[in-house]
Write an enzyme that holds these catalytic residues in place. Structure first.
Site, PDB file in Angstrom:
ATOM      1  N   SER A 145       4.900 -30.188  27.409  1.00  0.00           N
ATOM      2  CA  SER A 145       3.941 -31.053  28.086  1.00  0.00           C
ATOM      3  C   SER A 145       4.408 -32.491  27.935  1.00  0.00           C
ATOM      4  CB  SER A 145       2.546 -30.911  27.460  1.00  0.00           C
ATOM      5  OG  SER A 145       1.684 -31.943  27.908  1.00  0.00           O
ATOM      6  N   TYR A 159      -2.656 -30.965  19.939  1.00  0.00           N
ATOM      7  CA  TYR A 159      -1.937 -30.243  20.993  1.00  0.00           C
ATOM      8  C   TYR A 159      -0.614 -30.948  21.290  1.00  0.00           C
ATOM      9  CZ  TYR A 159      -0.741 -28.885  25.800  1.00  0.00           C
ATOM     10  OH  TYR A 159      -0.075 -28.484  26.931  1.00  0.00           O
TER      11      TYR A 159
END
Length: 247
Positions: A145, A159
């Site tokens: 990501s 995350y």
């Protein structure tokens, strides 16, 4: 026509994973659609692939469990033949809370799936694909990501930390296995419209400045994964391909 080697896609039952499975199958790859709990969703993806003339099988297994990982690879190969590609897509976004409010249990599960799960699956793939261990080579694509570089949105900072770990691991693994016929790369999506991202998260990401002015679609991320799995990227390893609208 040469038979393409099978590809196992973790978290393949929905969102980006499902789009990856469908696009791989459309290009002739036999696809193992991994799921943890949503067998119905995985079977729906398999049905779509078969209806379009492709080859697929659903394989259950929690990527955070090494024994389950070994079992799902075995099941995939029994149904589709030798695995020549792995897409580590399964992941959690974790609990939405400031860092100081995150619980140890939530953090442990987040890292167990996003980091250890990626490593466990890569270990199993290397054992089966490495030319030094009797395999035919292959390609591993780990889904990260842009949060790994940007630090993540407020409330989901852990995350981002897991995705930073995935990128570091991917670079190191690529160096280890480059001469054993295995390429290891990363696709780093920006904010993407899936059921993993809430409307609030998408709005926050857009406010933070996506140059293209919109969030991505799962199919756009899948295209990058498809290229990295395919021989078209035969001289590419240890690389992060960012698909983020310019962020």
């Amino acid at each position: 026509m040469t038979q393409l080697a099978a590809v196992l896609v973790t978290g393949g039952s929905r969102g980006i994973g499902a789009a990856i499975c469908r696009q791989l199958a459309a290009q002739g790859y036999p696809v193992a659609v991994n799921y943890t709990s949503r067998a119905d969703a995985a079977e729906a993806v398999v049905s779509d692939i078969k209806a379009a003339g492709g080859q697929a099988v659903a394989v259950g297994g929690d990527v955070a469990d090494p024994a389950a990982v070994a079992a799902m690879f075995t099941a995939a190969e029994a149904a589709l033949g030798p695995i020549g590609g792995l897409v580590n897509n399964a992941g959690l976004i974790g609990t939405a809370a400031r860092v100081e409010k995150q619980t140890p249990a939530d953090l442990e599960r987040l890292f167990a799936v996003n980091v250890f799960g990626t490593i466990y699956c890569a270990q199993e793939a290397v054992r089966r694909m490495s030319t030094a261990q009797g395999g035919q080579g292959g390609s591993i694509v780990n889904v990260s990501s842009v949060a790994a570089r940007l630090g993540g949105l407020n409330g989901v900072v852990p995350y981002a930390a897991t995705k930073g770990a995935v990128e570091s691991f991917s670079k190191g693994l690529s160096n280890e296995v480059a001469r054993e016929g295995i390429r290891v790369n990363v696709v780093a999506p920006g904010m993407t419209a899936t059921d993993m991202t809430t409307p609030e998260m998408r709005e926050q990401a857009q406010r933070s400045g996506i140059p293209m002015g919109r969030v991505g679609e799962a199919e756009e991320i899948a295209q990058a994964v498809l290229w990295l799995i395919s021989p078209a990227s035969s001289y590419v390893t240890g690389t992060v391909v960012t698909v983020s609208g310019g962020r």
